[in-house]
Design an enzyme around this catalytic site. Sequence first.
Site, mmCIF file in Angstrom:
data_model
loop_
_atom_site.group_PDB
_atom_site.id
_atom_site.type_symbol
_atom_site.label_atom_id
_atom_site.label_comp_id
_atom_site.label_asym_id
_atom_site.label_seq_id
_atom_site.Cartn_x
_atom_site.Cartn_y
_atom_site.Cartn_z
ATOM 1 N N GLU A 70 0.849 -1.188 0.000
ATOM 2 C CA GLU A 70 0.000 0.000 0.000
ATOM 3 C C GLU A 70 0.884 1.238 0.000
ATOM 4 O O GLU A 70 1.709 1.410 0.894
ATOM 5 C CB GLU A 70 -0.922 0.038 1.221
ATOM 6 N N ARG A 129 -0.197 10.474 0.460
ATOM 7 C CA ARG A 129 0.061 11.524 1.442
ATOM 8 C C ARG A 129 1.238 12.409 1.045
ATOM 9 O O ARG A 129 1.746 13.163 1.870
ATOM 10 C CB ARG A 129 0.323 10.908 2.822
ATOM 11 N N LYS A 140 -11.235 -1.839 6.526
ATOM 12 C CA LYS A 140 -10.026 -1.462 7.260
ATOM 13 C C LYS A 140 -10.432 -0.951 8.643
ATOM 14 O O LYS A 140 -11.192 0.012 8.757
ATOM 15 C CB LYS A 140 -9.288 -0.362 6.485
#
Length: 214
Positions: free
Chosen positions: A42, A46, A130
């Site tokens: 992943e 950001r 998640k």
Amino acid sequence: MDTTLLEQLRQQRVLPVIQIEQLECAEPLAEILLGHGFSILEITLRSDISLAAIERIKRRYPECILSAGTVLTPEQVDAATQAGAEFVISPGFNPVTFNHASQTGVPMVPGINSPSDIEQAMYHGGKVLKFFPAEASGGVPMLKSLTGPYSDVQLIPTGGINPDNLAHYLQIPQVVACGGTWLATVDELNKRQWDSIEAKVRFARDLIDKLTLR
């Protein structure tokens, strides 16, 4: 999420969660992770170069199965898949973004940390969720409480998980894998501390292998 991908993730047990701020770090990091059996990664959106990092890793290592994390909008869903991500992950559940992903055929793992979140996600078709932020939301005891009434969901707890508590999370049947934010921190990547990163990745692989043999 495709059942084959879900099974691969369940076998991998830890999903490396990586924030890349310098594009030159993308390929060396992917090489280390692949070398220790972590082919599903992943890359969080950001930083300004996150999408470029996904593109670079996918081009150099096509065997990698990449996900884009911190996906918050429909536009980010589209941008992530165009860059090479095969599925996307969000910290929360936004029905607009989730439905857009579903309509465009992009597997999405939305974030939840309460019964209401789970019910909303399930109502819209979410099956793999998640649990975030895991430790701050009550950790293993909270997760066990949630999986009582919601035993059919598949979960990827992320946030605050480390080698000391990893086994406790993985013992929960509904946990597919845990987000591995500790494997390569932003500071380690920016300083090119490859030996430190590889040592942690190797330790995680050894720990997972030992847990599997139990």
